[in-house]
Enzyme design. Structure first.
Site, short mmCIF file in Angstrom:
data_model
loop_
_atom_site.label_atom_id
_atom_site.label_comp_id
_atom_site.label_asym_id
_atom_site.label_seq_id
_atom_site.Cartn_x
_atom_site.Cartn_y
_atom_site.Cartn_z
N HIS A 1 5.83 4.00 -3.12
CA HIS A 1 7.08 4.01 -2.35
C HIS A 1 8.27 3.61 -3.25
O HIS A 1 9.34 4.19 -3.16
CB HIS A 1 7.00 3.01 -1.20
CG HIS A 1 5.90 3.26 -0.21
ND1 HIS A 1 4.79 2.47 -0.12
CD2 HIS A 1 5.75 4.23 0.73
CE1 HIS A 1 4.00 2.92 0.84
NE2 HIS A 1 4.55 3.99 1.37
N GLY B 1 6.59 11.92 -1.46
CA GLY B 1 5.58 11.89 -2.52
C GLY B 1 4.77 13.17 -2.54
O GLY B 1 4.42 13.71 -1.49
N LYS B 2 4.44 13.62 -3.75
CA LYS B 2 3.53 14.77 -3.89
C LYS B 2 2.13 14.39 -3.44
O LYS B 2 1.29 15.25 -3.23
CB LYS B 2 3.49 15.23 -5.35
CG LYS B 2 4.75 15.94 -5.79
CD LYS B 2 4.57 16.47 -7.19
CE LYS B 2 5.81 17.25 -7.61
NZ LYS B 2 5.72 17.64 -9.03
N ASP C 1 1.19 13.28 -0.60
CA ASP C 1 0.97 13.91 0.70
C ASP C 1 1.49 15.34 0.60
O ASP C 1 2.55 15.69 1.13
CB ASP C 1 1.69 13.11 1.79
CG ASP C 1 1.10 11.71 1.89
OD1 ASP C 1 -0.01 11.59 2.43
OD2 ASP C 1 1.71 10.76 1.39
N GLN D 1 2.18 17.55 3.70
CA GLN D 1 3.37 17.05 4.40
C GLN D 1 4.64 17.49 3.67
O GLN D 1 5.59 17.99 4.29
CB GLN D 1 3.29 15.52 4.47
CG GLN D 1 4.58 14.85 4.88
CD GLN D 1 4.41 13.35 5.04
OE1 GLN D 1 3.83 12.90 6.01
NE2 GLN D 1 4.90 12.57 4.09
N LEU E 1 -2.11 5.38 -5.51
CA LEU E 1 -1.79 4.25 -4.62
C LEU E 1 -1.63 4.76 -3.20
O LEU E 1 -1.11 5.85 -2.97
CB LEU E 1 -0.49 3.58 -5.07
CG LEU E 1 -0.51 2.92 -6.45
CD1 LEU E 1 0.82 2.23 -6.71
CD2 LEU E 1 -1.65 1.92 -6.56
N SER E 2 -2.11 3.97 -2.26
CA SER E 2 -1.99 4.31 -0.84
C SER E 2 -2.03 3.02 -0.04
O SER E 2 -2.73 2.07 -0.41
CB SER E 2 -3.16 5.20 -0.42
OG SER E 2 -3.30 5.17 0.99
N SER E 3 -1.26 3.00 1.06
CA SER E 3 -1.28 1.79 1.90
C SER E 3 -2.69 1.57 2.45
O SER E 3 -3.05 0.45 2.83
CB SER E 3 -0.30 1.95 3.06
OG SER E 3 0.98 2.26 2.57
#
Ligand code: AMP
Length: 276
Positions: A34, A147-148, A150, A153, A184-186
């Protein structure tokens, strides 16, 4: 930094702006991925605004909406340190005054939304587009950063902007990875250390994909198989090469295709991809 939670305050703030606005949409639980979008926004705009909103309409009934991480204070601090001008953090009742099921809907093209994430999460992209167009209309950014990571999306949002003649530049930003190359991902916080080690097969599969390209293997089926060999017995939702309309192609073309991967590790869904 200003924290805004109310739509009228957001409209007042927006009406007072003259310069360009860079916008980053997030669901919070912020990490370096992010923050890289925020840095891009700061570099190229007069003001930067970040929305933090766990959007209920993009979650299915059996998904992790209620347990999605919401470290609000930490997120606000991170935005402050990153030099964000405004954090917009509304309640769902602000974003959906008529209750979501009773509102106008934005429906993405079927061919782009009934595949991959859309096939596994029916209605997911309707929810994403609905909330994003609301944010776009309120914030009226010059540039919006996605972000690429997703990928589906990002491509569907680009299509919405183009099909609806929205005057917003959509900027796709590179995937940020940890020291072991896991994207990285939440949702990585759901992984225990054993699952984390297993998840590292994903970046290893992508390394194999780079190797295919270097050895001039350009057939989609060959590259997909090479990636699947490394993923091994992981539960793979998909591992597929497509063009930017999300349609299958026989052979990759530089700058026009990507490999989409989604796997489940101990019940945690992880997405990654490779842009050729
Ligand atoms: P989320 O909070 O998961 O909805 O993500 C908000 C934005 O951050 C989306 O545009 C994501 O694609 C982007 N993003 C999430 N993870 C990463 C990452 N590892 N690298 C780059 N962008 C990311």
């Amino acid at each position: 930094m200003q924290l805004i939670t109310n739509i009228n305050d957001l409209i007042d703030w927006r009406n007072a702006q003259n310069g360009t606005i860079g916008y980053v949409a997030t669901m919070g639980a912020l990490h370096q991925g992010h923050l890289s979008l925020i840095q891009n926004a700061k570099k190229n705009n007069d003001k930067t605004i970040v929305s933090i909103f766990v959007n209920p309409t993009q979650f299915g009934a059996n998904e992790d909406f209620s347990k999605y991480p919401r470290p609000k204070d930490k997120d606000i601090e991170l935005c402050k340190t990153a030099g964000v001008d405004v954090v917009f953090m509304p309640e769902a009742s602000q974003m959906y005054p008529n209750e979501a099921h009773n509102e106008v809907n934005i429906i993405p093209p079927v061919k782009m939304s009934n595949v991959f994430e859309g096939a596994l999460r029916p209605g997911h992209f309707n929810g994403v587009l609905l909330v994003i167009i609301k944010f776009f209309n309120l914030i009226r950014p010059a540039n919006a950063y996605f972000g690429k990571k997703d990928a589906q999306q990002l491509l569907i949002i680009k299509r919405m902007v183009s099909d609806l003649f929205l005057n917003i530049n959509i900027v796709g930003c590179d995937i940020v990875r940890d020291s072991n190359n896991l994207a990285l991902s939440s949702r990585n916080v759901y992984l225990d250390s054993a699952s984390y080690d297993i998840a590292l097969r994903i970046p290893k599969a992508l390394e194999r994909v780079s190797y295919c390209i270097l050895s001039n293997k350009l057939e989609s089926s060959e590259i997909e198989k090479a990636a699947l060999d490394v993923l091994g017995d992981l539960e793979v939702d998909y591992c597929k090469i497509v063009d930017f309309n999300l349609e299958s192609i026989q052979k990759i073309k530089n700058g026009e295709s990507l490999l989409l991967i989604a796997v489940r590790v101990s019940g945690v869904r992880l997405l990654d991809n490779f842009w050729f």
